[in-house]
Design an enzyme around this catalytic site. Structure first.
Site, PDB file in Angstrom:
ATOM      1  N   VAL A   3       0.838  -1.215   0.000  1.00 49.76           N
ATOM      2  CA  VAL A   3       0.000   0.000   0.000  1.00 49.76           C
ATOM      3  C   VAL A   3       0.872   1.265   0.000  1.00 49.76           C
ATOM      4  O   VAL A   3       0.580   2.230  -0.716  1.00 49.76           O
ATOM      5  CB  VAL A   3      -0.984   0.004   1.190  1.00 49.76           C
ATOM      6  CG1 VAL A   3      -1.868   1.243   1.147  1.00 49.76           C
ATOM      7  CG2 VAL A   3      -1.850  -1.247   1.187  1.00 49.76           C
TER       8      VAL A   3
ATOM      9  N   GLU B  43     -10.569   5.622   5.093  1.00 58.88           N
ATOM     10  CA  GLU B  43     -11.386   5.044   4.020  1.00 58.88           C
ATOM     11  C   GLU B  43     -10.737   3.787   3.440  1.00 58.88           C
ATOM     12  O   GLU B  43     -11.423   2.818   3.123  1.00 58.88           O
ATOM     13  CB  GLU B  43     -11.595   6.098   2.926  1.00 58.88           C
ATOM     14  CG  GLU B  43     -12.670   5.786   1.924  1.00 58.88           C
ATOM     15  CD  GLU B  43     -14.084   5.787   2.531  1.00 58.88           C
ATOM     16  OE1 GLU B  43     -14.584   4.671   2.724  1.00 58.88           O
ATOM     17  OE2 GLU B  43     -14.650   6.851   2.793  1.00 58.88           O
TER      18      GLU B  43
ATOM     19  N   GLU C 220      -3.502 -10.380   3.466  1.00 59.54           N
ATOM     20  CA  GLU C 220      -2.839  -9.822   4.643  1.00 59.54           C
ATOM     21  C   GLU C 220      -1.540 -10.594   4.880  1.00 59.54           C
ATOM     22  O   GLU C 220      -1.411 -11.753   4.450  1.00 59.54           O
ATOM     23  CB  GLU C 220      -3.745  -9.971   5.872  1.00 59.54           C
ATOM     24  CG  GLU C 220      -4.953  -9.064   5.864  1.00 59.54           C
ATOM     25  CD  GLU C 220      -4.588  -7.587   5.843  1.00 59.54           C
ATOM     26  OE1 GLU C 220      -3.735  -7.152   6.613  1.00 59.54           O
ATOM     27  OE2 GLU C 220      -5.165  -6.857   5.012  1.00 59.54           O
TER      28      GLU C 220
ATOM     29  N   LYS D 265     -13.625  -4.802   9.380  1.00 57.25           N
ATOM     30  CA  LYS D 265     -14.242  -3.749   8.556  1.00 57.25           C
ATOM     31  C   LYS D 265     -15.696  -3.525   8.982  1.00 57.25           C
ATOM     32  O   LYS D 265     -16.175  -2.393   9.027  1.00 57.25           O
ATOM     33  CB  LYS D 265     -14.165  -4.142   7.082  1.00 57.25           C
ATOM     34  CG  LYS D 265     -12.725  -4.163   6.589  1.00 57.25           C
ATOM     35  CD  LYS D 265     -12.587  -4.850   5.258  1.00 57.25           C
ATOM     36  CE  LYS D 265     -11.141  -4.856   4.816  1.00 57.25           C
ATOM     37  NZ  LYS D 265     -10.874  -5.775   3.718  1.00 57.25           N
TER      38      LYS D 265
HETATM   39  N1  LIG Z   1      -2.566  -4.997   0.674  1.00 57.39           N
HETATM   40  C1  LIG Z   1      -3.813  -4.595   0.524  1.00 57.39           C
HETATM   41  O1  LIG Z   1      -4.472  -4.877  -0.486  1.00 57.39           O
HETATM   42  C2  LIG Z   1      -4.469  -3.793   1.613  1.00 57.39           C
HETATM   43  C3  LIG Z   1      -5.761  -3.281   1.385  1.00 57.39           C
HETATM   44  C4  LIG Z   1      -6.373  -2.496   2.383  1.00 57.39           C
HETATM   45  C5  LIG Z   1      -5.698  -2.261   3.555  1.00 57.39           C
HETATM   46  N2  LIG Z   1      -4.453  -2.795   3.759  1.00 57.39           N
HETATM   47  C6  LIG Z   1      -3.794  -2.513   5.037  1.00 57.39           C
HETATM   48  O2  LIG Z   1      -2.676  -1.663   4.800  1.00 57.39           O
HETATM   49  C7  LIG Z   1      -1.637  -1.933   5.747  1.00 57.39           C
HETATM   50  C8  LIG Z   1      -0.351  -2.264   4.995  1.00 57.39           C
HETATM   51  O3  LIG Z   1      -0.552  -3.421   4.220  1.00 57.39           O
HETATM   52  P1  LIG Z   1       0.498  -3.864   3.089  1.00 57.39           P
HETATM   53  O4  LIG Z   1      -0.202  -4.896   2.272  1.00 57.39           O
HETATM   54  O5  LIG Z   1       1.073  -2.670   2.414  1.00 57.39           O
HETATM   55  O6  LIG Z   1       1.616  -4.547   3.992  1.00 57.39           O
HETATM   56  P2  LIG Z   1       3.090  -4.991   3.549  1.00 57.39           P
HETATM   57  O7  LIG Z   1       3.196  -5.043   2.061  1.00 57.39           O
HETATM   58  O8  LIG Z   1       3.429  -6.214   4.318  1.00 57.39           O
HETATM   59  O9  LIG Z   1       4.028  -3.779   4.041  1.00 57.39           O
HETATM   60  C9  LIG Z   1       4.152  -3.491   5.392  1.00 57.39           C
HETATM   61  C10 LIG Z   1       5.132  -2.324   5.545  1.00 57.39           C
HETATM   62  O10 LIG Z   1       5.127  -1.948   6.918  1.00 57.39           O
HETATM   63  C11 LIG Z   1       6.473  -1.748   7.342  1.00 57.39           C
HETATM   64  N3  LIG Z   1       6.527  -1.938   8.801  1.00 57.39           N
HETATM   65  C12 LIG Z   1       6.120  -3.023   9.524  1.00 57.39           C
HETATM   66  N4  LIG Z   1       6.242  -2.795  10.857  1.00 57.39           N
HETATM   67  C13 LIG Z   1       6.755  -1.520  10.965  1.00 57.39           C
HETATM   68  C14 LIG Z   1       7.117  -0.684  12.053  1.00 57.39           C
HETATM   69  N5  LIG Z   1       6.983  -1.111  13.328  1.00 57.39           N
HETATM   70  N6  LIG Z   1       7.591   0.567  11.787  1.00 57.39           N
HETATM   71  C15 LIG Z   1       7.717   1.007  10.512  1.00 57.39           C
HETATM   72  N7  LIG Z   1       7.406   0.260   9.431  1.00 57.39           N
HETATM   73  C16 LIG Z   1       6.927  -0.981   9.654  1.00 57.39           C
HETATM   74  C17 LIG Z   1       7.276  -2.736   6.553  1.00 57.39           C
HETATM   75  O11 LIG Z   1       8.631  -2.320   6.529  1.00 57.39           O
HETATM   76  P3  LIG Z   1       9.756  -3.057   5.673  1.00 57.39           P
HETATM   77  O12 LIG Z   1       9.455  -2.669   4.246  1.00 57.39           O
HETATM   78  O13 LIG Z   1      11.006  -2.488   6.148  1.00 57.39           O
HETATM   79  O14 LIG Z   1       9.606  -4.528   5.932  1.00 57.39           O
HETATM   80  C18 LIG Z   1       6.574  -2.639   5.178  1.00 57.39           C
HETATM   81  O15 LIG Z   1       7.118  -1.584   4.431  1.00 57.39           O
HETATM   82  C19 LIG Z   1      -2.160  -3.076   6.624  1.00 57.39           C
HETATM   83  O16 LIG Z   1      -2.758  -2.543   7.766  1.00 57.39           O
HETATM   84  C20 LIG Z   1      -3.236  -3.728   5.758  1.00 57.39           C
HETATM   85  O17 LIG Z   1      -4.253  -4.352   6.537  1.00 57.39           O
HETATM   86  C21 LIG Z   1      -3.826  -3.550   2.818  1.00 57.39           C
END
Ligand SMILES: NC(=O)c1ccc[n+]([C@@H]2O[C@H](COP(=O)([O-])OP(=O)(O)OC[C@H]3O[C@@H](n4cnc5c(N)ncnc54)[C@H](OP(=O)(O)O)[C@@H]3O)[C@@H](O)[C@H]2O)c1
Length: 398
Positions: A17, A123, A184, A199
Site C-alpha cells: 500500500v 477510508e 494480509e 471492517k
Molecule cells: N494490501 C492490501 O491490499 C491492503 C488493502 C487495504 C488495507 N491494507 C492494510 O494496509 C496496511 C499495509 O498493508 P500492506 O499490504 O502494504 O503490507 P506490507 O506489504 O506487508 O508492508 C508493510 C510495511 O510496513 C512496514 N513496517 C512493519 N512494521 C513496521 C514498524 N513497526 N515501523 C515502521 N514500518 C513498519 C514494513 O517495513 P519493511 O518494508 O522495512 O519490511 C513494510 O514496508 C495493513 O494494515 C493492511 O491491513 C492492505
C-alpha cells in the site's frame, strides 16, 4: 493546516500500500501534498526510491514539527496503534488503512480525536477503493438505514472466484492472491473471516453509531470449505461468497456477523469477482443501492488513502453523525439464521442447538443438514471447533 499550502506527509510503511500510495501521489498533479519522510522496519531491504526518504526512527516523523499528516500503512496492528495514538496526541492529522488496529481500539481512537481536535481518516481500511465510510457519514446521515451487507475481503473473494470459475485448488488460489498483494501478511485474518469482521466493526460505527469490540461479532471463514461443499453449491447453480452483514431487526436492535454464504445468480453479490468488493445498502425509502470496486491491492488502496489526504487539505473530519444522533442502538444475537452444516460424523454436531432442520443428508463422503439456528447459539457452539465442520448461510435459497 492552510487550504492552499502543501501538506507534508510522514508515512509509516513502504510495502504494497505504501508503494501504491507513492506511485499514485506521483501521478496526481492536483494534490497539495508531498512526502517528507517514510519510516520502515528493515533498512537493509532494497527500495525503489531514493534512500534519503527513509528512516527507521519513528520520532523523525512523530516529533517533526514540519509534518502535518501521519499516514500509517504498516502490517503490525500493535505498533500501528502506538504510532497513531502518539500522532493524534501530538495534534497531527492521521490517515490509516489498518482495519485490525482501528477495530481493536476504536473507542480509544474516537476519544483521542475529540480530545485533541484532530482528524483521523481511514477510508482505505474498509473495502479499499469503495468510498463507503464517507458515504455512510455524509449521504446516509439519518437513521433510515436498514442494513449494510457485502463482500469486504478481496483476498478470499479472489480465492473463491478462482475455485468456482477456474477450478483452481484453495492453496493455489491463496498463493496467487498473496503474490498479487491482495492477502494480509497473516492470511488467516482473511480466510478465517477476521479481516471482513474488522471492517464490519468500523462500518457499525458509521452506519448505526455503535462502537463494539470485534470479539462481539461472530465470524466463520472459508478455511474449512472442501470439494464436497463446492460441488454442493455448483450443483445448485449457486456460488459461495464470504459475507459481512449488519442489519436492524424489527425491534430496532442491530445484529452483525461474517459468514460464507450461498449466493444465487440473481444476487448483486454474485457479480462481484476476484479482488473486487461489493456493498449492498438498504434504506427504508431508498431501498437497495449497490457499490462495487477493487477491495485490495496497492493502487486501489493507495487511491483511497490519497483521497483521505486530499480531504485533509480542506480540513475534513468524520463527525460520527450516528454517534452524535444518540440513536442508542443495541447489538443483538437474537436472530435466526438458516445454514448448511457439513460434517463427517453425527457425534461432531449438536442437533439440539437447531430450532428446526429441513434437510438431513448422509453419504460415505460427507453428511450435511440444512437447519435454522439462532446467532446466539451459533456464536457459543463449541462443536464448531471440530475441523470437519463447515458452514454456509443458505438465506432464501432453499
Ligand atoms: N494490501 C492490501 O491490499 C491492503 C488493502 C487495504 C488495507 N491494507 C492494510 O494496509 C496496511 C499495509 O498493508 P500492506 O499490504 O502494504 O503490507 P506490507 O506489504 O506487508 O508492508 C508493510 C510495511 O510496513 C512496514 N513496517 C512493519 N512494521 C513496521 C514498524 N513497526 N515501523 C515502521 N514500518 C513498519 C514494513 O517495513 P519493511 O518494508 O522495512 O519490511 C513494510 O514496508 C495493513 O494494515 C493492511 O491491513 C492492505
Amino acid at each position: 493546516m492552510n487550504g492552499i499550502k502543501k501538506i507534508k506527509l510522514g508515512i509509516f510503511g513502504f510495502g504494497c500500500v505504501g508503494q501504491g500510495l507513492y506511485n499514485v501521489l506521483q501521478q496526481t498533479k492536483g494534490i497539495h501534498a508531498e512526502i517528507e519522510k517514510i519510516c520502515i522496519k528493515h533498512p537493509e531491504k532494497k527500495r525503489t526510491i531514493d534512500s534519503h526518504f527513509f528512516t527507521t526512527d519513528k520520532n523523525e516523523i512523530l516529533n517533526n514539527p514540519n509534518i502535518d499528516v501521519v499516514v500509517e500503512l504498516i502490517d503490525d496492528a500493535d505498533a500501528a496503534f502506538k504510532i497513531v495514538s502518539t500522532a493524534l496526541k501530538n495534534k497531527k492529522a492521521v490517515v490509516s488503512a489498518n482495519k485490525k488496529m482501528i477495530a481493536e481500539n476504536f473507542s480509544v481512537l474516537h476519544k483521542l480525536q475529540q480530545e485533541n481536535n484532530t482528524s483521523f481518516l481511514y477510508e482505505g481500511a474498509c473495502c479499499a477503493s469503495i468510498p463507503i465510510i464517507r458515504n455512510l457519514e455524509e449521504y446516509y446521515d439519518n437513521d433510515l438505514l436498514n442494513s449494510v451487507e457485502g463482500i469486504f475481503n478481496g483476498s478470499t473473494n479472489y480465492i473463491l472466484t478462482n475455485i468456482f470459475q477456474s477450478d483452481k485448488s484453495f492453496q493455489t488460489a491463496l498463493a496467487e492472491a498473496q503474490k498479487k498483494g491482495f492477502a494480509e501478511s497473516d492470511p488467516r485474518l482473511d480466510v478465517e473471516g477476521f479481516d471482513p469482521k474488522y471492517k464490519l466493526t468500523i462500518i457499525l460505527a458509521h452506519a448505526f453509531g455503535l462502537f463494539i469490540k470485534p470479539e462481539q461479532i461472530f465470524n466463520f471463514g472459508i478455511q474449512r470449505l472442501n470439494e464436497f461443499d463446492i460441488n454442493f453449491a455448483k450443483e445448485k447453480n449457486l456460488s459461495i461468497k464470504l459475507i459481512a452483514k449488519c442489519k436492524k431487526t424489527d425491534s430496532g436492535k442491530i445484529y452483525a456477523y461474517c459468514l460464507p454464504k450461498l449466493v444465487a445468480k440473481a444476487d448483486h453479490l454474485h457479480t462481484v469477482n476476484y479482488e473486487f468488493n461489493g456493498i449492498s445498502i438498504e434504506g427504508a425509502f431508498s431501498e437497495t443501492q449497490f457499490f462495487i470496486g477493487k477491495g485490495a491491492g496497492g493502487y486501489p488502496t493507495g487511491s483511497a488513502v490519497l483521497s483521505d489526504i486530499s480531504a485533509l487539505t480542506y480540513q475534513y473530519k468524520y463527525e460520527y453523525k450516528k454517534v452524535n444522533q444518540q440513536l442508542e442502538y443495541e447489538i443483538t444475537n437474537n436472530v435466526i439464521l438458516e445454514l448448511y452444516v457439513r460434517y463427517n460424523n453425527e457425534s461432531e454436531i449438536c442437533f439440539n442447538d437447531f430450532e428446526s432442520i429441513s434437510v438431513k443428508y448422509y453419504s460415505e463422503q460427507a453428511s450435511y443438514i440444512i437447519g435454522k439456528i439462532s446467532l446466539e447459539k451459533l456464536s457459543r457452539a463449541s462443536w464448531l471447533k471440530h475441523k470437519d465442520i463447515s458452514l454456509l448461510l443458505t438465506e432464501n435459497n432453499f
